[in-house]
Design a protein around this motif. Structure first.
Motif, PDB file in Angstrom:
ATOM      1  N   ARG B  55      16.549   5.133  88.662  1.00  0.00           N
ATOM      2  CA  ARG B  55      16.786   3.796  88.106  1.00  0.00           C
ATOM      3  C   ARG B  55      17.262   3.848  86.658  1.00  0.00           C
ATOM      4  N   VAL B  56      17.473   5.070  86.144  1.00  0.00           N
ATOM      5  CA  VAL B  56      17.944   5.194  84.763  1.00  0.00           C
ATOM      6  C   VAL B  56      19.422   4.831  84.698  1.00  0.00           C
ATOM      7  N   VAL B  57      19.756   3.815  83.907  1.00  0.00           N
ATOM      8  CA  VAL B  57      21.156   3.455  83.696  1.00  0.00           C
ATOM      9  C   VAL B  57      21.524   3.707  82.242  1.00  0.00           C
ATOM     10  N   TYR B  58      20.752   3.126  81.344  1.00  0.00           N
ATOM     11  CA  TYR B  58      20.989   3.319  79.911  1.00  0.00           C
ATOM     12  C   TYR B  58      19.823   4.071  79.297  1.00  0.00           C
ATOM     13  N   ASP B  59      20.025   4.553  78.072  1.00  0.00           N
ATOM     14  CA  ASP B  59      18.969   5.328  77.431  1.00  0.00           C
ATOM     15  C   ASP B  59      18.840   4.954  75.960  1.00  0.00           C
ATOM     16  N   ILE B  60      17.921   5.638  75.279  1.00  0.00           N
ATOM     17  CA  ILE B  60      17.589   5.305  73.890  1.00  0.00           C
ATOM     18  C   ILE B  60      18.803   5.434  72.959  1.00  0.00           C
ATOM     19  N   ILE B  61      19.678   6.384  73.227  1.00  0.00           N
ATOM     20  CA  ILE B  61      20.856   6.566  72.362  1.00  0.00           C
ATOM     21  C   ILE B  61      21.814   5.382  72.521  1.00  0.00           C
ATOM     22  N   ASN B  62      21.977   4.876  73.753  1.00  0.00           N
ATOM     23  CA  ASN B  62      22.798   3.675  73.961  1.00  0.00           C
ATOM     24  C   ASN B  62      22.275   2.520  73.120  1.00  0.00           C
ATOM     25  N   VAL B  63      20.940   2.415  73.057  1.00  0.00           N
ATOM     26  CA  VAL B  63      20.343   1.313  72.295  1.00  0.00           C
ATOM     27  C   VAL B  63      20.564   1.529  70.798  1.00  0.00           C
ATOM     28  N   LEU B  70      17.943  -3.524  74.013  1.00  0.00           N
ATOM     29  CA  LEU B  70      16.722  -2.823  74.388  1.00  0.00           C
ATOM     30  C   LEU B  70      16.284  -3.247  75.792  1.00  0.00           C
ATOM     31  N   LYS B  71      16.386  -4.533  76.063  1.00  0.00           N
ATOM     32  CA  LYS B  71      15.989  -5.081  77.354  1.00  0.00           C
ATOM     33  C   LYS B  71      16.741  -4.419  78.509  1.00  0.00           C
ATOM     34  N   GLN B  72      18.038  -4.157  78.283  1.00  0.00           N
ATOM     35  CA  GLN B  72      18.855  -3.547  79.337  1.00  0.00           C
ATOM     36  C   GLN B  72      18.417  -2.111  79.615  1.00  0.00           C
ATOM     37  N   ASN B  98      18.579   9.244  65.204  1.00  0.00           N
ATOM     38  CA  ASN B  98      18.314   9.224  63.759  1.00  0.00           C
ATOM     39  C   ASN B  98      17.126   8.325  63.423  1.00  0.00           C
ATOM     40  N   LEU B  99      16.496   8.600  62.274  1.00  0.00           N
ATOM     41  CA  LEU B  99      15.277   7.882  61.886  1.00  0.00           C
ATOM     42  C   LEU B  99      15.497   6.376  61.755  1.00  0.00           C
ATOM     43  N   GLU B 100      16.626   5.971  61.171  1.00  0.00           N
ATOM     44  CA  GLU B 100      16.884   4.532  60.977  1.00  0.00           C
ATOM     45  C   GLU B 100      16.959   3.825  62.320  1.00  0.00           C
ATOM     46  N   GLY B 101      17.708   4.444  63.253  1.00  0.00           N
ATOM     47  CA  GLY B 101      17.865   3.847  64.580  1.00  0.00           C
ATOM     48  C   GLY B 101      16.532   3.728  65.306  1.00  0.00           C
ATOM     49  N   VAL B 102      15.735   4.798  65.241  1.00  0.00           N
ATOM     50  CA  VAL B 102      14.434   4.793  65.922  1.00  0.00           C
ATOM     51  C   VAL B 102      13.523   3.736  65.297  1.00  0.00           C
ATOM     52  N   GLU B 103      13.559   3.630  63.981  1.00  0.00           N
ATOM     53  CA  GLU B 103      12.720   2.635  63.308  1.00  0.00           C
ATOM     54  C   GLU B 103      13.088   1.219  63.772  1.00  0.00           C
ATOM     55  N   ARG B 104      14.384   0.976  63.899  1.00  0.00           N
ATOM     56  CA  ARG B 104      14.849  -0.339  64.341  1.00  0.00           C
ATOM     57  C   ARG B 104      14.314  -0.649  65.746  1.00  0.00           C
ATOM     58  N   ILE B 105      14.417   0.338  66.647  1.00  0.00           N
ATOM     59  CA  ILE B 105      13.918   0.156  68.015  1.00  0.00           C
ATOM     60  C   ILE B 105      12.410  -0.087  68.028  1.00  0.00           C
ATOM     61  N   LEU B 106      11.672   0.725  67.261  1.00  0.00           N
ATOM     62  CA  LEU B 106      10.210   0.584  67.238  1.00  0.00           C
ATOM     63  C   LEU B 106       9.816  -0.802  66.731  1.00  0.00           C
ATOM     64  N   ASN B 107      10.495  -1.263  65.676  1.00  0.00           N
ATOM     65  CA  ASN B 107      10.172  -2.587  65.144  1.00  0.00           C
ATOM     66  C   ASN B 107      10.429  -3.684  66.165  1.00  0.00           C
ATOM     67  N   GLU B 108      11.503  -3.521  66.919  1.00  0.00           N
ATOM     68  CA  GLU B 108      11.793  -4.521  67.950  1.00  0.00           C
ATOM     69  C   GLU B 108      10.740  -4.461  69.067  1.00  0.00           C
ATOM     70  N   LEU B 109      10.353  -3.242  69.447  1.00  0.00           N
ATOM     71  CA  LEU B 109       9.337  -3.088  70.503  1.00  0.00           C
ATOM     72  C   LEU B 109       7.986  -3.654  70.069  1.00  0.00           C
ATOM     73  N   LYS B 110       7.681  -3.507  68.773  1.00  0.00           N
ATOM     74  CA  LYS B 110       6.384  -3.981  68.275  1.00  0.00           C
ATOM     75  C   LYS B 110       6.229  -5.487  68.463  1.00  0.00           C
ATOM     76  N   GLU B 111       7.352  -6.197  68.553  1.00  0.00           N
ATOM     77  CA  GLU B 111       7.269  -7.647  68.733  1.00  0.00           C
ATOM     78  C   GLU B 111       6.684  -8.019  70.093  1.00  0.00           C
TER      79      GLU B 111
END
Lengths: 94, 271
Positions: B55-63, B70-72, B98-111
């Motif tokens: 069921r994997v279509v997209y991954d963390i790098i795409n995000v 992120l939802k996709q 990269n750290l900036e990208g991961v931080e952005r994802i984590l902040n969005e997930l924290k919501e």
């Protein structure tokens, strides 16, 4: 290990279990590695060395290189080590 | 407040992904909205262990690259309602993380999530570093074996010195020792480091002991996290770990002493 080998090692008294050996080896290597990466030298060390220099220089004439201040980790303790090499002349006077 | 928990070890093959899968499932079963992220870019495996590889279509790098939302990219777990999986990229190189990208994802997930579990790759290179950098808590997965204990110690040093919490001067990352592949019989025979030995060496609190078991391979064969297996020591042990993580301090530490074989079991040669 065969029973005979077991018996020999028992009679020799060197039947140290491998888990004990593993623990001892780890304790030694990790003490070494932790000291190596340790906490970075605190920033007061250079100032401390400078002030000690001034105090000692009041009484003895020494070079900057002959005083050494180090912070080392010995297990749970931090040890502040002062190493002052006295000039030859003073030692000869004794 | 949502928590970021890294599952890390330094050494490979000690049970990080097995633990990430079971631990995140356990958190979800206890009602926490949970997401588990695979940080092993180039060698993703969490999808296989969770049984969602097809069921994997997209991954963390795409995000990170902004190609999809992120939802996709999030995959809903088949066993737990509260659990989502964010897979690693299989084709990109690890520097894309990269750290900036991961931080952005984590902040969005924290919501929207209570618990964010980061499955670290082995080693101490950029992937492992990125996985642990933002952690609030860490599960240090350790086998009762010299090289694993040494690598765990190295990882603890990095967490204490280079994690975001350390760099920002915040309260340090909360560390938990998880001993896996434990064989009480060999410990009693003096052939394996004991939990007490490991704790004495690493000096961090123990959150659980996972016994060596054939069911871990069976779980991975089936693509079902081990915590879901019926009548398995491993599942019970992982449930205890989740319980302790959630604050059940009174849970006794199980699977640390060898089971005495009964007369009939010995007679019948049962294992």
């Amino acid at each position: 290990m065969s029973m005979i080998a077991d018996l020999i090692s028992y009679l020799r008294g060197n039947d140290k279990k491998t888990a004990v050996v593993a623990k001892e080896r780890l304790q030694i290597i990790l003490a070494h590695e932790r000291a190596g990466r340790g906490a970075p030298t605190p920033d007061y060390l250079p100032a401390l060395q400078e002030e000690l220099m001034v105090v000692i220089a009041k009484y003895i004439h020494i070079d900057r290189e002959s005083i050494n201040v180090q912070l080392e980790k010995h297990g749970e303790y931090d040890v502040l080590e002062l190493n002052i090499t006295l000039p030859d002349k003073m030692r000869n006077n004794r | 407040m949502s928590k970021v928990i890294v599952v890390t070890s330094g050494k490979g093959g000690v049970g990080k992904t097995t633990t990430s899968a079971s631990f995140s499932s356990g958190l979800a079963l206890r009602g926490n909205k949970t997401v588990v992220i695979d940080f092993d870019v180039g060698l993703r495996n969490l999808d296989l262990i969770m049984g969602c590889e097809r069921r994997v279509v997209y991954d963390i790098i795409n995000v990170i690259n902004g190609e999809v939302s992120l939802k996709q990219a999030l995959i809903k777990d088949k066993n737990c309602d509260n659990l989502y999986i964010l897979p690693a990229s299989q084709t990109r190189d690890k520097d894309a993380l990269n750290l900036e990208g991961v931080e952005r994802i984590l902040n969005e997930l924290k919501e929207s999530f209570d618990c964010i579990v980061c499955d670290s790759p082995a080693g101490i290179e950029s992937g492992a570093f990125t996985a642990m950098y933002f952690a609030d808590e860490a599960l240090i997965v350790t086998n009762p074996e010299v090289s694993s204990v040494r690598d765990s110690d190295r990882i603890l040093g990095i967490l204490a010195a280079k994690s975001k919490r350390a760099v920002d001067g915040l309260e340090p990352v909360k560390e938990h020792l998880l001993v896996t592949r434990y064989d009480p019989k060999r410990v009693e025979a003096g052939e394996m480091l004991s939990v007490v030995d490991i704790q004495e060496i690493l000096r961090i609190p123990l959150i659980g002991v996972i016994p060596e078991s054939e069911s871990v391979l069976q779980a991975s064969n089936a693509g079902t996290p081990a915590i879901h297996l019926d009548k398995s020591d491993v599942a019970e042990a992982y449930r205890d770990v989740v319980g302790r993580f959630m604050g059940d301090a009174g849970l006794p530490m199980r699977f640390v002493t060898a089971e005495k074989k009964g007369f009939f079991k010995r007679l019948l040669g049962g294992r």
